[in-house]
Design a protein around this motif. Structure first.
Motif, mmCIF file in Angstrom:
data_model
loop_
_atom_site.group_PDB
_atom_site.id
_atom_site.type_symbol
_atom_site.label_atom_id
_atom_site.label_comp_id
_atom_site.label_asym_id
_atom_site.label_seq_id
_atom_site.Cartn_x
_atom_site.Cartn_y
_atom_site.Cartn_z
ATOM 1 N N TRP A 70 22.624 61.366 60.427
ATOM 2 C CA TRP A 70 21.662 62.151 60.440
ATOM 3 C C TRP A 70 21.948 63.504 60.063
ATOM 4 O O TRP A 70 20.930 64.160 59.257
ATOM 5 C CB TRP A 70 20.603 62.082 61.815
ATOM 6 N N VAL A 71 23.290 64.002 60.303
ATOM 7 C CA VAL A 71 23.479 65.501 59.735
ATOM 8 C C VAL A 71 23.444 65.523 58.174
ATOM 9 O O VAL A 71 23.147 66.224 57.543
ATOM 10 C CB VAL A 71 24.830 65.831 60.262
ATOM 11 N N GLU A 72 24.229 64.398 57.649
ATOM 12 C CA GLU A 72 24.304 64.211 56.104
ATOM 13 C C GLU A 72 22.943 64.080 55.634
ATOM 14 O O GLU A 72 22.679 64.628 54.299
ATOM 15 C CB GLU A 72 25.250 63.169 55.844
ATOM 16 N N VAL A 73 22.007 63.270 55.989
ATOM 17 C CA VAL A 73 20.874 62.749 55.425
ATOM 18 C C VAL A 73 20.174 64.443 55.412
ATOM 19 O O VAL A 73 19.373 64.647 54.409
ATOM 20 C CB VAL A 73 20.039 61.977 56.221
ATOM 21 N N ASP A 74 20.280 65.050 56.593
ATOM 22 C CA ASP A 74 19.413 66.656 56.593
ATOM 23 C C ASP A 74 19.779 67.364 55.581
ATOM 24 O O ASP A 74 19.136 68.021 54.828
ATOM 25 C CB ASP A 74 19.688 67.124 57.945
ATOM 26 N N GLY B 203 14.199 60.124 63.342
ATOM 27 C CA GLY B 203 13.964 59.179 64.387
ATOM 28 C C GLY B 203 15.204 58.629 65.022
ATOM 29 O O GLY B 203 15.034 58.375 66.173
ATOM 30 N N VAL B 204 16.101 58.250 64.222
ATOM 31 C CA VAL B 204 17.371 57.640 64.648
ATOM 32 C C VAL B 204 17.951 58.539 65.444
ATOM 33 O O VAL B 204 18.549 58.226 66.676
ATOM 34 C CB VAL B 204 18.467 57.238 63.446
ATOM 35 N N GLU B 205 18.018 59.853 65.358
ATOM 36 C CA GLU B 205 18.710 60.971 66.253
ATOM 37 C C GLU B 205 17.880 61.109 67.608
ATOM 38 O O GLU B 205 18.603 60.900 68.590
ATOM 39 C CB GLU B 205 18.588 62.301 65.371
ATOM 40 N N ALA B 206 16.659 61.079 67.605
ATOM 41 C CA ALA B 206 16.013 61.135 68.925
ATOM 42 C C ALA B 206 16.304 59.606 69.449
ATOM 43 O O ALA B 206 16.335 59.768 70.882
ATOM 44 C CB ALA B 206 14.528 61.001 68.461
ATOM 45 N N ILE B 207 16.604 58.388 68.938
ATOM 46 C CA ILE B 207 16.645 57.378 69.809
ATOM 47 C C ILE B 207 18.038 57.318 70.517
ATOM 48 O O ILE B 207 18.218 57.141 71.481
ATOM 49 C CB ILE B 207 16.456 56.270 68.992
ATOM 50 N N ALA B 208 18.935 57.826 69.598
ATOM 51 C CA ALA B 208 20.229 58.032 70.047
ATOM 52 C C ALA B 208 20.580 58.889 71.245
ATOM 53 O O ALA B 208 21.337 58.408 72.146
ATOM 54 C CB ALA B 208 21.181 58.467 68.936
ATOM 55 N N LEU B 209 19.873 59.993 71.158
ATOM 56 C CA LEU B 209 19.810 60.980 72.198
ATOM 57 C C LEU B 209 19.144 60.337 73.390
ATOM 58 O O LEU B 209 19.732 60.811 74.477
ATOM 59 C CB LEU B 209 19.055 62.223 71.841
ATOM 60 N N LYS B 210 18.174 59.650 73.299
ATOM 61 C CA LYS B 210 17.426 59.126 74.263
ATOM 62 C C LYS B 210 18.075 57.993 75.056
ATOM 63 O O LYS B 210 18.360 57.869 76.343
ATOM 64 C CB LYS B 210 16.074 58.331 73.890
ATOM 65 N N GLU B 211 19.004 57.090 74.239
ATOM 66 C CA GLU B 211 19.582 55.923 74.784
ATOM 67 C C GLU B 211 21.105 56.419 75.421
ATOM 68 O O GLU B 211 21.806 55.611 75.714
ATOM 69 C CB GLU B 211 19.805 54.965 73.629
ATOM 70 N N SER B 212 21.565 57.602 74.867
ATOM 71 C CA SER B 212 22.711 57.994 75.388
ATOM 72 C C SER B 212 23.155 58.092 77.050
ATOM 73 O O SER B 212 21.964 58.483 77.361
ATOM 74 C CB SER B 212 23.298 59.126 74.577
#
Length: 206
Positions: free
Chosen positions: A143-147, A197-206
């Motif tokens: 997500w950092v690279e896509v941003d 969206g992937v970032e939000a999911i990863a943070l939620k699931e971590s």
């Protein structure tokens, strides 16, 4: 080590990976369309439509499985958003190729190649990231690279539009080329929304 209480249904992740793979196919065709003549563009656009159709089928398969599964690997709404996010990226890529043909655009500005290259790289990164959702590991770089790439696309888009207004005198040509540029820029935005969206999911699931 974090233990999950939800099942790790591999089929969901396989379907996401398949859907993301269609993005790479679509972006490849878009790259080829830039250097093609009008006849070749029509043929490539037809292939791009088929890829978009295949992507729709993958999305439907994913959502059908989601609707039939009681307990999902992670939040159901998040999974739904992922599938729709990939679909949005594919739709924008297909629209850009379609407009090249419908508007009968001739030679596009040289800088468009840089914008399409960004989309190609975003598609690759997305395809690489989707399988990693299974373990929720090694996703931050994605997500950092896509941003970063989306910001590069924004700069390229603004330069291209400015140059178009500065150097093109035919208003119809301006409308046609800007329409293609708008679709390409929307594709970059769609990739960024998906990565967020992937970032939000990863943070939620971590």
């Amino acid at each position: 080590m974090r233990f999950r209480l939800t099942p790790q249904d591999g089929a969901f992740f396989d379907l996401l990976a398949t859907s993301a793979g269609h993005l790479v196919r679509g972006a490849d065709l878009l790259v080829r369309m830039l250097g093609a003549d009008r006849t070749q563009r029509v043929q490539l656009a037809e292939k791009l439509h088929q890829v978009e159709h295949d992507a729709d089928e993958s999305t439907r398969d994913f959502l059908s499985r989601l609707n039939q599964t009681f307990v999902t690997p992670f939040d159901r709404d998040d999974m739904h958003a992922l599938a729709n996010g990939i679909d949005d990226c594919m739709d924008a890529i297909d629209e850009a190729g379609d407009l090249m043909v419908l508007y009968k655009v001739g030679v596009l500005p040289t800088g468009v190649a840089d914008l399409v290259a960004v989309l190609r790289r975003c598609a690759e990164l997305t395809a690489e990231a989707m399988p990693r959702l299974r373990s929720m590991t090694d996703l931050r770089e994605y997500w950092v690279e896509v941003d970063r790439l989306e910001r590069r696309a924004d700069r390229a888009y603004r330069r291209l539009v400015a140059d178009l207004f500065d150097h093109e005198e035919d208003p119809i040509t301006i409308i046609k080329v800007k329409g293609v540029l708008d679709a390409l820029e929307e594709a970059a935005d769609a990739f960024e929304r998906l990565a967020n969206g992937v970032e939000a999911i990863a943070l939620k699931e971590s």
